[in-house]
Motif scaffolding. Sequence first.
Motif, PDB file in Angstrom:
ATOM      1  N   TYR A   1       1.039  -1.227   0.205  1.00 54.93           N
ATOM      2  CA  TYR A   1       0.084  -0.219  -0.131  1.00 54.93           C
ATOM      3  C   TYR A   1       0.812   1.199   0.081  1.00 54.93           C
ATOM      4  CZ  TYR A   1       1.380   0.761   4.766  1.00 54.93           C
ATOM      5  OH  TYR A   1       2.051   0.995   5.945  1.00 54.93           O
ATOM      6  N   ARG A   2       0.152   2.352  -0.433  1.00 52.68           N
ATOM      7  CA  ARG A   2       0.726   3.764  -0.190  1.00 52.68           C
ATOM      8  C   ARG A   2      -0.236   4.594   0.348  1.00 52.68           C
ATOM      9  NH1 ARG A   2       3.001   2.439  -5.740  1.00 52.68           N
ATOM     10  NH2 ARG A   2       5.321   2.178  -5.680  1.00 52.68           N
ATOM     11  N   LEU A   3       0.104   5.581   1.058  1.00 53.57           N
ATOM     12  CA  LEU A   3      -0.758   6.535   1.661  1.00 53.57           C
ATOM     13  C   LEU A   3      -0.739   7.900   0.984  1.00 53.57           C
ATOM     14  CD1 LEU A   3      -0.636   6.184   5.515  1.00 53.57           C
ATOM     15  CD2 LEU A   3      -2.176   5.112   3.839  1.00 53.57           C
ATOM     16  N   SER A   4      -1.614   8.488   0.294  1.00 51.95           N
ATOM     17  CA  SER A   4      -1.535   9.914  -0.204  1.00 51.95           C
ATOM     18  C   SER A   4      -1.260  10.755   0.802  1.00 51.95           C
ATOM     19  CB  SER A   4      -3.052  10.093  -0.973  1.00 51.95           C
ATOM     20  OG  SER A   4      -4.057  10.437   0.062  1.00 51.95           O
ATOM     21  N   CYS A   5      -1.084  12.084   0.333  1.00 49.12           N
ATOM     22  CA  CYS A   5      -0.670  13.309   0.946  1.00 49.12           C
ATOM     23  C   CYS A   5      -1.894  13.458   2.001  1.00 49.12           C
ATOM     24  CB  CYS A   5      -0.268  14.553   0.141  1.00 49.12           C
ATOM     25  SG  CYS A   5       0.208  15.738   1.241  1.00 49.12           S
TER      26      CYS A   5
ATOM     27  N   ALA B   1      12.467  21.876   3.631  1.00 41.77           N
ATOM     28  CA  ALA B   1      10.769  21.941   3.823  1.00 41.77           C
ATOM     29  C   ALA B   1      10.178  21.888   5.127  1.00 41.77           C
ATOM     30  CB  ALA B   1      10.431  20.670   2.829  1.00 41.77           C
ATOM     31  N   GLY B   2      11.206  21.548   6.195  1.00 38.82           N
ATOM     32  CA  GLY B   2      10.833  21.757   7.486  1.00 38.82           C
ATOM     33  C   GLY B   2      10.871  20.247   8.429  1.00 38.82           C
ATOM     34  N   ALA B   3      11.505  19.170   7.598  1.00 38.34           N
ATOM     35  CA  ALA B   3      11.928  18.083   8.597  1.00 38.34           C
ATOM     36  C   ALA B   3      13.086  18.250   9.441  1.00 38.34           C
ATOM     37  CB  ALA B   3      12.246  16.908   7.713  1.00 38.34           C
ATOM     38  N   GLU B   4      12.881  18.036  10.639  1.00 43.70           N
ATOM     39  CA  GLU B   4      13.914  18.391  11.734  1.00 43.70           C
ATOM     40  C   GLU B   4      15.047  16.971  12.113  1.00 43.70           C
ATOM     41  OE1 GLU B   4      10.805  21.233  13.508  1.00 43.70           O
ATOM     42  OE2 GLU B   4      10.564  19.373  12.487  1.00 43.70           O
ATOM     43  N   ARG B   5      14.128  15.934  11.975  1.00 38.44           N
ATOM     44  CA  ARG B   5      15.163  14.603  12.267  1.00 38.44           C
ATOM     45  C   ARG B   5      14.931  13.654  11.392  1.00 38.44           C
ATOM     46  NH1 ARG B   5      11.118  14.726  17.807  1.00 38.44           N
ATOM     47  NH2 ARG B   5      11.945  16.538  18.831  1.00 38.44           N
ATOM     48  N   TYR B   6      16.017  12.791  11.606  1.00 37.18           N
ATOM     49  CA  TYR B   6      15.972  11.535  10.414  1.00 37.18           C
ATOM     50  C   TYR B   6      16.543  10.300  11.153  1.00 37.18           C
ATOM     51  CZ  TYR B   6      16.040   9.919   5.708  1.00 37.18           C
ATOM     52  OH  TYR B   6      15.618   9.059   4.604  1.00 37.18           O
ATOM     53  N   LEU B   7      15.695   9.288  10.966  1.00 36.78           N
ATOM     54  CA  LEU B   7      16.157   7.981  11.605  1.00 36.78           C
ATOM     55  C   LEU B   7      16.674   6.944  10.350  1.00 36.78           C
ATOM     56  CD1 LEU B   7      13.107   7.343  13.976  1.00 36.78           C
ATOM     57  CD2 LEU B   7      15.128   8.611  14.363  1.00 36.78           C
TER      58      LEU B   7
ATOM     59  N   GLN C   1      10.125  15.996  -4.453  1.00 33.44           N
ATOM     60  CA  GLN C   1       8.953  17.057  -4.347  1.00 33.44           C
ATOM     61  C   GLN C   1       7.716  16.674  -3.545  1.00 33.44           C
ATOM     62  OE1 GLN C   1       9.545  20.177  -5.558  1.00 33.44           O
ATOM     63  NE2 GLN C   1       7.699  20.494  -4.095  1.00 33.44           N
ATOM     64  N   MET C   2       7.624  15.420  -3.679  1.00 32.02           N
ATOM     65  CA  MET C   2       6.392  14.797  -2.994  1.00 32.02           C
ATOM     66  C   MET C   2       6.600  14.779  -1.456  1.00 32.02           C
ATOM     67  SD  MET C   2       5.176  11.662  -5.513  1.00 32.02           S
ATOM     68  CE  MET C   2       3.837  11.006  -4.543  1.00 32.02           C
ATOM     69  N   ILE C   3       7.772  14.258  -1.131  1.00 36.78           N
ATOM     70  CA  ILE C   3       8.274  14.223   0.201  1.00 36.78           C
ATOM     71  C   ILE C   3       8.064  15.872   0.845  1.00 36.78           C
ATOM     72  CG2 ILE C   3       9.940  13.666   1.954  1.00 36.78           C
ATOM     73  CD1 ILE C   3       8.566  11.159   0.966  1.00 36.78           C
ATOM     74  N   CYS C   4       8.618  16.832   0.157  1.00 33.77           N
ATOM     75  CA  CYS C   4       8.845  18.116   0.483  1.00 33.77           C
ATOM     76  C   CYS C   4       7.493  18.633   0.630  1.00 33.77           C
ATOM     77  CB  CYS C   4       9.436  18.975  -0.539  1.00 33.77           C
ATOM     78  SG  CYS C   4      11.484  18.619  -0.393  1.00 33.77           S
ATOM     79  N   ASP C   5       6.460  18.386  -0.088  1.00 34.19           N
ATOM     80  CA  ASP C   5       5.079  18.829  -0.274  1.00 34.19           C
ATOM     81  C   ASP C   5       4.408  18.294   1.243  1.00 34.19           C
ATOM     82  OD1 ASP C   5       5.424  20.182  -2.519  1.00 34.19           O
ATOM     83  OD2 ASP C   5       4.391  18.732  -3.659  1.00 34.19           O
ATOM     84  N   ILE C   6       4.666  17.123   1.490  1.00 32.76           N
ATOM     85  CA  ILE C   6       4.210  16.388   2.518  1.00 32.76           C
ATOM     86  C   ILE C   6       4.741  16.866   3.839  1.00 32.76           C
ATOM     87  CG2 ILE C   6       4.039  14.113   3.837  1.00 32.76           C
ATOM     88  CD1 ILE C   6       3.973  12.689   1.168  1.00 32.76           C
ATOM     89  N   VAL C   7       5.798  17.050   3.973  1.00 29.12           N
ATOM     90  CA  VAL C   7       6.451  17.860   5.067  1.00 29.12           C
ATOM     91  C   VAL C   7       5.854  19.286   5.412  1.00 29.12           C
ATOM     92  CG1 VAL C   7       8.672  18.643   6.171  1.00 29.12           C
ATOM     93  CG2 VAL C   7       8.357  16.387   4.950  1.00 29.12           C
TER      94      VAL C   7
END
Length: 377
Positions: A112-116, A183-189, A147-153
């Motif tokens: 599966y994939r979730l939409s924005c 885009a606003g993400a502060e943390r990364y695992l 771009q999709m990841i940036c739009d979601i963030v």
Amino acid sequence: MAEKYEELIDKLTEEGDLSDDELLALITMPTGSGEGLFPNTPQAASDPCERLPLSLSFTEAEKALFDAADRVRRREYKTAVYVRGLIEFSSFCRNDCYYCGIRRDNRNLKRYRLSCDQILSCTDQGYDLGYRTFVLQGGEDPYYTDQMICDIVSSIKERHPDCAITLSIGEKERESYQRYFDAGAERYLLRHETADTRHYSLLHPAELSLEHRKKCLFDLKEIGYQVGSGFMVGSLGQTAGCLLEDIRFLQTLMPDMIGIGPYLTHHDTPLRDCCNGSLTMTLRLISILRLIFPYALIPATTALGTIHPLGREMGMKAGANVVMPNLSPVKVRKQYQLYDNKICTGELSSECRGCMERRTSSSGYQLVIDRGDVKAH
């Protein structure tokens, strides 16, 4: 003999480090649980072993280690256990890691994939439940462009500017990490999984590189993320030397978050016949990591709760101070199957929230609903 280990625990508590031989002694000290601590030799696939008695008994030295770690976490964070809302937004992955249930070549998994909009619905629900940190986790799915990841963030940030956003979407190029950060993400695992090259090759296909994974982690740090790394405990071929190398790598990286959990098998992977990792060894390493990295945010993982009904509570008592209840839509949770028998796949998000609060309180800690940023270090 117990006095020897307790002396090492005192030294580690006071100095924050030990020699290689001393750390190896703590890692391999006798256990009272009856578990085999290093069962997954290359022969284990042909001779799987029974694991994990539910009635665990710890030695005095093990109890001393857990108590020392708990004192340090209380000194640094008091009784706070920070909550992160986990959103598993894609079960597609381009990689074929030998241990992972969502590996590319698993043809039996419904994906599966979730939409924005679906992701935003999860964050809205989480915000109403009091969450102020969201973790977006998925396989390395090329469908989601930068771009999709940036739009979601950025969309999450617009709706909930007081919340922290954590990404856990694997290895990317530095330019991609920079775009997400902007885009606003502060943390990364990004768990390194193992710092030993030989061991890495037992778990991953040849096209994946330990050196590239390490490079990604240092790129993330240089960009300015709060970075999380970590490793599995008890995977095929892991030795005490591998675990020592993991600790030494983390001391070089100095991550803000350290996630470890027991290796758990999945029936549709090449390692299906291996044993699960050791709960006792996982708890031992949580405590050792707490003493070496007093400031760190260390989760009591879902894998701990899967391997034992009270695994997460034991993790907190051993030094963990983060939990990550699931905010993903219930209808897709069973499809994000990294390993077999994963817990919390049928509960509503509100039920997960309430359950985690009760578990935390019963362990003597307090679930704290805020961003839960790492302490300066």
